[in-house]
Design a protein around this motif. Structure first.
Motif, PDB file in Angstrom:
ATOM      1  N   MET A 149       0.850  -1.182   0.000  1.00 22.66           N
ATOM      2  CA  MET A 149       0.000   0.000   0.000  1.00 22.66           C
ATOM      3  C   MET A 149       0.891   1.238   0.000  1.00 22.66           C
ATOM      4  N   ASN A 150       0.734   2.079  -0.997  1.00 25.23           N
ATOM      5  CA  ASN A 150       1.487   3.324  -1.080  1.00 25.23           C
ATOM      6  C   ASN A 150       0.621   4.476  -0.600  1.00 25.23           C
ATOM      7  N   ILE A 151       1.226   5.333   0.207  1.00 24.59           N
ATOM      8  CA  ILE A 151       0.530   6.522   0.710  1.00 24.59           C
ATOM      9  C   ILE A 151       1.370   7.730   0.339  1.00 24.59           C
ATOM     10  N   LYS A 152       0.746   8.698  -0.309  1.00 24.16           N
ATOM     11  CA  LYS A 152       1.453   9.939  -0.652  1.00 24.16           C
ATOM     12  C   LYS A 152       1.308  10.907   0.518  1.00 24.16           C
ATOM     13  N   VAL A 153       2.443  11.306   1.080  1.00 24.00           N
ATOM     14  CA  VAL A 153       2.483  12.163   2.260  1.00 24.00           C
ATOM     15  C   VAL A 153       3.020  13.532   1.875  1.00 24.00           C
ATOM     16  N   ALA A 154       2.383  14.571   2.390  1.00 22.47           N
ATOM     17  CA  ALA A 154       2.847  15.944   2.187  1.00 22.47           C
ATOM     18  C   ALA A 154       3.286  16.511   3.532  1.00 22.47           C
ATOM     19  N   ILE A 155       4.385  17.230   3.508  1.00 20.02           N
ATOM     20  CA  ILE A 155       4.887  17.912   4.701  1.00 20.02           C
ATOM     21  C   ILE A 155       4.700  19.410   4.464  1.00 20.02           C
ATOM     22  N   ALA A 156       3.870  20.030   5.284  1.00 20.50           N
ATOM     23  CA  ALA A 156       3.597  21.467   5.133  1.00 20.50           C
ATOM     24  C   ALA A 156       4.774  22.266   5.680  1.00 20.50           C
ATOM     25  N   GLN A 157       5.345  23.108   4.848  1.00 21.84           N
ATOM     26  CA  GLN A 157       6.476  23.927   5.273  1.00 21.84           C
ATOM     27  C   GLN A 157       6.212  25.420   5.155  1.00 21.84           C
ATOM     28  N   LYS A 158       4.959  25.782   4.916  1.00 23.49           N
ATOM     29  CA  LYS A 158       4.602  27.198   4.898  1.00 23.49           C
ATOM     30  C   LYS A 158       4.480  27.664   6.347  1.00 23.49           C
ATOM     31  N   PRO A 159       4.892  28.877   6.637  1.00 21.85           N
ATOM     32  CA  PRO A 159       4.760  29.356   8.014  1.00 21.85           C
ATOM     33  C   PRO A 159       3.327  29.765   8.334  1.00 21.85           C
ATOM     34  N   PRO A 160       2.948  29.669   9.603  1.00 22.73           N
ATOM     35  CA  PRO A 160       1.644  30.201  10.002  1.00 22.73           C
ATOM     36  C   PRO A 160       1.716  31.726  10.062  1.00 22.73           C
ATOM     37  N   VAL A 161       0.592  32.351  10.327  1.00 27.15           N
ATOM     38  CA  VAL A 161       0.576  33.788  10.597  1.00 27.15           C
ATOM     39  C   VAL A 161       0.671  33.908  12.116  1.00 27.15           C
ATOM     40  N   LEU A 162       1.844  34.249  12.599  1.00 31.54           N
ATOM     41  CA  LEU A 162       2.142  34.206  14.028  1.00 31.54           C
ATOM     42  C   LEU A 162       1.125  34.988  14.849  1.00 31.54           C
ATOM     43  N   LEU A 163       0.575  34.307  15.840  1.00 37.60           N
ATOM     44  CA  LEU A 163      -0.370  34.866  16.806  1.00 37.60           C
ATOM     45  C   LEU A 163      -1.677  35.340  16.165  1.00 37.60           C
ATOM     46  N   ASP A 164      -2.049  34.731  15.052  1.00 33.26           N
ATOM     47  CA  ASP A 164      -3.325  35.039  14.403  1.00 33.26           C
ATOM     48  C   ASP A 164      -3.976  33.716  14.005  1.00 33.26           C
ATOM     49  N   LEU A 165      -4.853  33.212  14.854  1.00 36.34           N
ATOM     50  CA  LEU A 165      -5.449  31.897  14.642  1.00 36.34           C
ATOM     51  C   LEU A 165      -6.249  31.837  13.350  1.00 36.34           C
ATOM     52  N   GLU A 166      -7.095  32.800  13.102  1.00 40.43           N
ATOM     53  CA  GLU A 166      -7.938  32.778  11.910  1.00 40.43           C
ATOM     54  C   GLU A 166      -7.095  32.756  10.638  1.00 40.43           C
ATOM     55  N   ALA A 167      -6.101  33.617  10.568  1.00 41.86           N
ATOM     56  CA  ALA A 167      -5.241  33.659   9.386  1.00 41.86           C
ATOM     57  C   ALA A 167      -4.427  32.374   9.246  1.00 41.86           C
ATOM     58  N   SER A 168      -4.001  31.798  10.355  1.00 41.18           N
ATOM     59  CA  SER A 168      -3.249  30.540  10.312  1.00 41.18           C
ATOM     60  C   SER A 168      -4.140  29.386   9.864  1.00 41.18           C
ATOM     61  N   ILE A 169      -5.388  29.374  10.296  1.00 40.68           N
ATOM     62  CA  ILE A 169      -6.334  28.356   9.826  1.00 40.68           C
ATOM     63  C   ILE A 169      -6.567  28.514   8.329  1.00 40.68           C
ATOM     64  N   ASN A 170      -6.715  29.755   7.870  1.00 39.84           N
ATOM     65  CA  ASN A 170      -6.852  29.991   6.426  1.00 39.84           C
ATOM     66  C   ASN A 170      -5.653  29.422   5.668  1.00 39.84           C
ATOM     67  N   GLN A 171      -4.463  29.658   6.195  1.00 40.59           N
ATOM     68  CA  GLN A 171      -3.233  29.146   5.583  1.00 40.59           C
ATOM     69  C   GLN A 171      -3.245  27.616   5.553  1.00 40.59           C
ATOM     70  N   ALA A 172      -3.689  27.004   6.647  1.00 36.40           N
ATOM     71  CA  ALA A 172      -3.742  25.543   6.728  1.00 36.40           C
ATOM     72  C   ALA A 172      -4.734  24.971   5.715  1.00 36.40           C
ATOM     73  N   VAL A 173      -5.919  25.547   5.629  1.00 38.75           N
ATOM     74  CA  VAL A 173      -6.939  25.057   4.691  1.00 38.75           C
ATOM     75  C   VAL A 173      -6.439  25.199   3.249  1.00 38.75           C
ATOM     76  N   GLU A 174      -5.819  26.309   2.948  1.00 37.57           N
ATOM     77  CA  GLU A 174      -5.247  26.509   1.613  1.00 37.57           C
ATOM     78  C   GLU A 174      -4.202  25.432   1.312  1.00 37.57           C
ATOM     79  N   THR A 175      -3.355  25.136   2.276  1.00 39.22           N
ATOM     80  CA  THR A 175      -2.323  24.109   2.102  1.00 39.22           C
ATOM     81  C   THR A 175      -2.945  22.730   1.929  1.00 39.22           C
ATOM     82  N   ILE A 176      -3.966  22.419   2.725  1.00 41.28           N
ATOM     83  CA  ILE A 176      -4.661  21.129   2.616  1.00 41.28           C
ATOM     84  C   ILE A 176      -5.237  20.975   1.212  1.00 41.28           C
ATOM     85  N   ASN A 177      -5.869  22.013   0.712  1.00 46.47           N
ATOM     86  CA  ASN A 177      -6.441  21.961  -0.642  1.00 46.47           C
ATOM     87  C   ASN A 177      -5.348  21.766  -1.696  1.00 46.47           C
TER      88      ASN A 177
END
Length: 167
Positions: free
Chosen positions: A1-29
């Motif tokens: 079984m092969n699994i393709k794994v991605a390692i997120a290396q984009k930085p979050p928006v420090l001390l801004d949860l909403e913006a960091s979540i936006n960054q995470a969702v964009e990366t997931i997509n």
């Protein structure tokens, strides 16, 4: 079984949860569009690792330290309040597993203690595992409380990932 794994290396928006979540969702997509089935984000990605703990002087920088800590606490992830809902939805929409590091505040526990937490979100958007760092390093103890063993250990989690998400 092969699994393709991605390692997120984009930085979050420090001390801004909403913006960091936006960054995470964009990366997931983005990684899902490339065929990834699992994406792993760094330690304390939401809303950023508290790097100042390695630079501020205990006592001498207490005012600045308190201001930054308050902002971190105000932007920490509260799982019980649904702060991860958008990330869980992105995991479901893209049919992939998300491993997310975060600063967590537990409103059901104390409402003030922060934890260095990692969660595993399954294909169906369910939180399969929540692990709190057991022993933060010396300066990290100025930010995070001690973790616990409330969720399954890594070997049980690996089985869940291999056989698929549970409801």
């Amino acid at each position: 079984m092969n699994i393709k794994v991605a390692i997120a290396q984009k930085p979050p928006v420090l001390l801004d949860l909403e913006a960091s979540i936006n960054q995470a969702v964009e990366t997931i997509n983005e990684v899902a569009d490339e065929g990834a089935q699992l994406v792993v984000f760094p330690e304390a990605f939401l809303p950023g690792y508290p790097t100042w703990i390695w630079r501020l002087r205990p006592g001498g920088d207490i005012t600045l330290g308190n201001e930054i800590h308050t902002k971190l606490r105000n932007h920490a992830v509260n799982i019980a309040n649904g702060d991860l809902d958008r990330i869980c939805e992105a995991a479901t929409k893209n049919n992939l597993v998300v491993v997310m590091g975060m600063n967590e505040i537990d409103s059901e526990f104390s409402g003030t203690t922060l934890f260095n937490t990692v969660v595993v979100i399954g294909f169906n958007g369910a939180i399969l595992n929540r692990h709190r760092k057991m022993m933060p390093t010396n300066p990290e103890r100025m930010v995070w409380g001690f973790g616990d063993l409330a969720m399954p250990v890594a070997s049980e989690l690996l089985i869940l990932l291999l056989v698929g998400s549970v409801a």
